[in-house]
Design a protein around this motif. Sequence first.
Motif, mmCIF file in Angstrom:
data_model
loop_
_atom_site.group_PDB
_atom_site.id
_atom_site.type_symbol
_atom_site.label_atom_id
_atom_site.label_comp_id
_atom_site.label_asym_id
_atom_site.label_seq_id
_atom_site.Cartn_x
_atom_site.Cartn_y
_atom_site.Cartn_z
ATOM 1 N N VAL A 22 40.757 52.018 50.356
ATOM 2 C CA VAL A 22 41.144 53.385 50.700
ATOM 3 C C VAL A 22 42.662 53.531 50.664
ATOM 4 O O VAL A 22 43.187 54.565 50.235
ATOM 5 C CB VAL A 22 40.590 53.763 52.087
ATOM 6 N N ILE A 23 43.392 52.507 51.112
ATOM 7 C CA ILE A 23 44.864 52.558 51.046
ATOM 8 C C ILE A 23 45.316 52.843 49.626
ATOM 9 O O ILE A 23 46.136 53.734 49.376
ATOM 10 C CB ILE A 23 45.484 51.217 51.505
ATOM 11 N N PHE A 24 44.791 52.091 48.673
ATOM 12 C CA PHE A 24 45.224 52.253 47.291
ATOM 13 C C PHE A 24 44.854 53.635 46.749
ATOM 14 O O PHE A 24 45.559 54.174 45.891
ATOM 15 C CB PHE A 24 44.625 51.152 46.419
ATOM 16 N N ARG A 25 43.776 54.209 47.266
ATOM 17 C CA ARG A 25 43.388 55.549 46.816
ATOM 18 C C ARG A 25 44.373 56.601 47.309
ATOM 19 O O ARG A 25 44.582 57.630 46.651
ATOM 20 C CB ARG A 25 41.985 55.872 47.320
ATOM 21 N N HIS A 26 45.009 56.366 48.459
ATOM 22 C CA HIS A 26 45.874 57.361 49.080
ATOM 23 C C HIS A 26 47.354 57.018 48.948
ATOM 24 O O HIS A 26 48.149 57.428 49.790
ATOM 25 C CB HIS A 26 45.524 57.487 50.566
ATOM 26 N N TRP A 35 44.618 56.032 38.262
ATOM 27 C CA TRP A 35 43.428 56.772 37.899
ATOM 28 C C TRP A 35 42.489 56.829 39.096
ATOM 29 O O TRP A 35 42.223 55.806 39.725
ATOM 30 C CB TRP A 35 42.726 56.115 36.715
ATOM 31 N N PRO A 36 41.993 58.009 39.454
ATOM 32 C CA PRO A 36 41.064 58.112 40.586
ATOM 33 C C PRO A 36 39.826 57.254 40.356
ATOM 34 O O PRO A 36 39.302 57.178 39.234
ATOM 35 C CB PRO A 36 40.706 59.606 40.607
ATOM 36 N N ASN A 37 39.379 56.589 41.421
ATOM 37 C CA ASN A 37 38.166 55.789 41.339
ATOM 38 C C ASN A 37 37.199 56.217 42.437
ATOM 39 O O ASN A 37 37.456 57.184 43.150
ATOM 40 C CB ASN A 37 38.498 54.294 41.438
ATOM 41 N N ILE A 38 36.098 55.510 42.561
ATOM 42 C CA ILE A 38 35.076 55.927 43.519
ATOM 43 C C ILE A 38 35.247 55.220 44.860
ATOM 44 O O ILE A 38 34.277 55.062 45.608
ATOM 45 C CB ILE A 38 33.655 55.706 42.963
ATOM 46 N N SER A 39 36.474 54.832 45.177
ATOM 47 C CA SER A 39 36.708 54.213 46.477
ATOM 48 C C SER A 39 36.478 55.185 47.624
ATOM 49 O O SER A 39 36.456 54.769 48.790
ATOM 50 C CB SER A 39 38.134 53.647 46.554
ATOM 51 N N LEU A 226 30.434 38.919 47.749
ATOM 52 C CA LEU A 226 30.122 40.275 48.199
ATOM 53 C C LEU A 226 31.391 41.121 48.275
ATOM 54 O O LEU A 226 31.388 42.298 47.889
ATOM 55 C CB LEU A 226 29.432 40.228 49.559
ATOM 56 N N CYS A 227 32.480 40.530 48.766
ATOM 57 C CA CYS A 227 33.754 41.257 48.817
ATOM 58 C C CYS A 227 34.238 41.590 47.405
ATOM 59 O O CYS A 227 34.727 42.703 47.156
ATOM 60 C CB CYS A 227 34.806 40.430 49.551
ATOM 61 N N ALA A 228 34.091 40.635 46.481
ATOM 62 C CA ALA A 228 34.486 40.875 45.097
ATOM 63 C C ALA A 228 33.637 41.983 44.481
ATOM 64 O O ALA A 228 34.145 42.839 43.741
ATOM 65 C CB ALA A 228 34.356 39.591 44.284
ATOM 66 N N CYS A 229 32.355 41.974 44.791
ATOM 67 C CA CYS A 229 31.451 43.017 44.293
ATOM 68 C C CYS A 229 31.887 44.382 44.802
ATOM 69 O O CYS A 229 31.907 45.367 44.049
ATOM 70 C CB CYS A 229 30.020 42.700 44.721
ATOM 71 N N LEU A 230 32.262 44.454 46.066
ATOM 72 C CA LEU A 230 32.717 45.721 46.639
ATOM 73 C C LEU A 230 33.993 46.207 45.952
ATOM 74 O O LEU A 230 34.146 47.405 45.677
ATOM 75 C CB LEU A 230 32.952 45.547 48.142
ATOM 76 N N ILE A 231 34.909 45.294 45.670
ATOM 77 C CA ILE A 231 36.149 45.669 44.985
ATOM 78 C C ILE A 231 35.847 46.221 43.597
ATOM 79 O O ILE A 231 36.420 47.228 43.161
ATOM 80 C CB ILE A 231 37.094 44.465 44.899
ATOM 81 N N LEU A 232 34.933 45.572 42.880
ATOM 82 C CA LEU A 232 34.570 46.040 41.540
ATOM 83 C C LEU A 232 33.950 47.428 41.590
ATOM 84 O O LEU A 232 34.263 48.298 40.772
ATOM 85 C CB LEU A 232 33.602 45.049 40.892
ATOM 86 N N ILE A 233 33.067 47.643 42.549
ATOM 87 C CA ILE A 233 32.424 48.958 42.677
ATOM 88 C C ILE A 233 33.459 50.026 42.987
ATOM 89 O O ILE A 233 33.464 51.110 42.385
ATOM 90 C CB ILE A 233 31.341 48.920 43.770
ATOM 91 N N ALA A 234 34.353 49.747 43.935
ATOM 92 C CA ALA A 234 35.342 50.732 44.355
ATOM 93 C C ALA A 234 36.287 51.111 43.224
ATOM 94 O O ALA A 234 36.861 52.207 43.234
ATOM 95 C CB ALA A 234 36.141 50.196 45.538
#
Length: 361
Positions: A22-26, A35-39, A226-234
């Motif tokens: 979320v930090i990186f999104r804001h 580029w906007p992502n789905i975070s 699992l953390c890596a998977c979350l990063i990829l999804i975000a």
Amino acid sequence: MSSGKQFFTALEALRGVAAIMVIFRHTEGTLGPIWPNISYLAVDLFFLLSGVVLAYSYERRLITGEISPAGFLLQRIIRLYPLYLLSLPIGLVSYVVQSGLDYSTLWGLLLKGILFVPSMDLGSLFPFNAPSWSLFFEIWASVLLSILLIRLSLRSLLAIALAAAGMAMYGALLEGNLDIGFQPSYFIFGFSRVLFSFSLGICLYRLYEVRKPNWATNGNIVGLLLCACLILIANIPAATFFGFPYFDFFVCLVVFPTIVWIAMGTMQTGLVELIFRWLGRLSYPIYILHGPIFSLLHALRQEGFNLPASPAAGMMVVIAIVIAAGIVAVRFDEPVRRRLKMMVSRNPPSTATATSNLGGV
């Protein structure tokens, strides 16, 4: 090591990673063009995790009457408010820089902020701390948990989750994705957005109680994956599925619950456990403080201050926020919460460390 500690460690890491996404999104351009992502779906993960953790920590106590709904709400306020109130002066300064010094308006907005009342006539529900909109809806979900959701069967909770998802889907179809609820025009959909993920979290806890997953022998590796998977999804570009919000709901209704369920069956040790616990410890301070800080930097840049806007400068700001979050957590938030709990109860409730870390967005 207690089962409680085993249960929470990987969930702490997931919340911490989501907060960093979320930090990186804001970053407001501090890192240069991004580029906007789905975070934005990190918020839905927060709601899901809160459903799991609050059900684990309080459901049985609420049912047996060990704690009243009012007492539970007081615990939530103690958990969330100190850092939120600490963030308001930063947001106030940012607002003054952008909008000028109108005392009547500022006093009105400050009073609303302290009382946690949304501002429906502005571009942001909470102009002094925009990301705190999710806290408003989580508090609402917590109240609903204490008076209703704890009394419902697993089947009823699933029905509520799916019905709320359907309502949120309508808003997502209008907007193009599930990034809704923080805008005054989509305010009503914030209730359905929190309810479906929060209810799913309670369901996961109920399933965990019925059939506890086997502890993974390679919990460190699984937790890191699992953390890596979350990063990829975000980091999936938002434009990829914009206009097709069904993907967002697939992530929230299937992918996130699967990740959380797997995480609930892992146990971390050594350095990985230490890192995961610190991620959880920093998650809420990062989330609640980063918005006003970036808003202030953005306001100063608009006013002509020559602030650097490069990846290197941006990373320095992100690192500084993480460090500040750690200092604030240790020196302010945790001591204040301990003192408040002692003040409101002769026998302060003894809750697991993980509960303290995870019990908030």
